[in-house]
Design an enzyme around this catalytic site. Structure first.
Site, PDB file in Angstrom:
ATOM      1  N   THR A  78      64.964   0.296  34.483  1.00  0.00           N
ATOM      2  CA  THR A  78      63.947  -0.547  35.091  1.00  0.00           C
ATOM      3  C   THR A  78      64.639  -1.608  35.932  1.00  0.00           C
ATOM      4  O   THR A  78      65.872  -1.660  36.030  1.00  0.00           O
ATOM      5  CB  THR A  78      63.029  -1.183  34.034  1.00  0.00           C
ATOM      6  OG1 THR A  78      61.897  -1.766  34.688  1.00  0.00           O
ATOM      7  CG2 THR A  78      63.759  -2.246  33.228  1.00  0.00           C
ATOM      8  N   ALA A 189      56.416  -3.525  31.328  1.00  0.00           N
ATOM      9  CA  ALA A 189      57.278  -2.564  30.638  1.00  0.00           C
ATOM     10  C   ALA A 189      57.782  -3.180  29.343  1.00  0.00           C
ATOM     11  O   ALA A 189      57.961  -4.402  29.247  1.00  0.00           O
ATOM     12  CB  ALA A 189      58.458  -2.180  31.527  1.00  0.00           C
ATOM     13  N   CYS A 220      61.376   3.738  34.608  1.00  0.00           N
ATOM     14  CA  CYS A 220      61.084   4.216  33.250  1.00  0.00           C
ATOM     15  C   CYS A 220      61.129   5.737  33.162  1.00  0.00           C
ATOM     16  O   CYS A 220      60.602   6.324  32.207  1.00  0.00           O
ATOM     17  CB  CYS A 220      59.727   3.686  32.762  1.00  0.00           C
ATOM     18  SG  CYS A 220      59.623   1.884  32.753  1.00  0.00           S
TER      19      CYS A 220
END
Length: 271
Positions: A78, A189, A220
């Protein structure tokens, strides 16, 4: 659970370099394990950085060789950076440790935060984090002249290619443009680690970042959805300063008052 305290490590011009925050996490983790401090949530903005969890595949990393920091959390790759509120709740969990339940509690606090700003979000089965649901496939606009109608002879190539790489096919498929395509898109996230019964790492909540940073990676590891921010979805500029007290309030409410029952295990049947 015990009262949750908050520590602000730095925002805006005082944003925190990732490895410095990681070292502080380790220090706080050790102190929490030794019961020298109570449950503590570090809150901050990071300088721009890509981080990769243990399950990151090489094909998901930047194609241009941009440096990536490999970390000991779960999840995949990420980005962190300006406009994104990052939280590291460092908490002692009861035994037996239920990691999934902890993730769900973080999701719940962020879902409530988004709702307070007027944005409906949800969970998606099999995908951690907080999501804005897209339109049904048949109602979405065509991409680059293609149709998303599964009965049509020409389809979105992502539907039949598990290794489709949006980075090689222009902005039409970029994760940052998922809102324009009206696809599912991730607002927050979550990636954690539990060591010695104490949590590390946590969540990143997109408030008003430059989402094109995500276009250099497979965020992700998900190829058929994208990313979004609170500001984009609401159609107005929202600041970290606005979101910070709301996140703190919901984290306290959810994490302090969680009913921490161990997951029930079904007995084995047969012999």
């Amino acid at each position: 659970m015990a009262e949750l305290g908050f520590v602000h490590l730095g925002f805006g011009p005082e944003s925190v370099e990732y490895t410095e925050a990681w070292e502080e996490q380790r220090r706080v983790h050790a102190a929490r394990f030794a019961d020298e401090i109570g449950d503590t949530c570090l809150l901050l903005e990071h300088e721009p950085v890509y981080t990769a969890g243990r399950r990151t595949d090489p094909s998901e990393r930047p194609l241009d060789g941009t440096p990536v920091i490999d970390v000991d959390r779960g999840g995949k790759i990420t980005w962190h950076g300006p406009g994104q509120l990052v939280g590291y709740p460092i908490m002692k969990l009861p035994r037996p440790v239920d990691v999934v339940a902890h993730v769900r509690r973080l999701e719940e606090a962020l879902i409530r935060t988004a709702a307070e700003f007027g944005l409906e979000t949800t969970r998606i089965e099999g995908r951690s984090g907080v999501w804005v649901l897209g339109d049904p496939i048949e109602d979405r606009p065509a991409i680059g002249g293609l149709t998303l109608d599964f009965t049509a002879p020409v389809q979105d190539p992502r539907t039949g290619d598990d290794e489709f790489d949006a980075r090689l096919h222009g902005p039409e498929y970029a994760p940052s443009n998922a809102g324009q395509r009206r696809e599912d898109r991730k607002l927050a996230a979550i990636g954690i680690r539990v060591a010695k019964g104490v949590t590390m790492h946590g969540f990143s909540f997109n408030v008003n970042p430059d989402a094109t940073w995500f276009d250099r990676i497979i965020p992700c590891g998900i190829r058929d959805a994208g990313v979004t921010s609170l500001s984009y979805e609401l159609g107005r500029e929202v600041t970290i300063a606005e979101v910070l007290p709301v996140v703190e309030r919901h984290l306290k409410d959810v994490l302090e008052h969680a009913e921490l029952k161990p997951r029930e295990i079904e007995p084995a049947v047969g012999g």
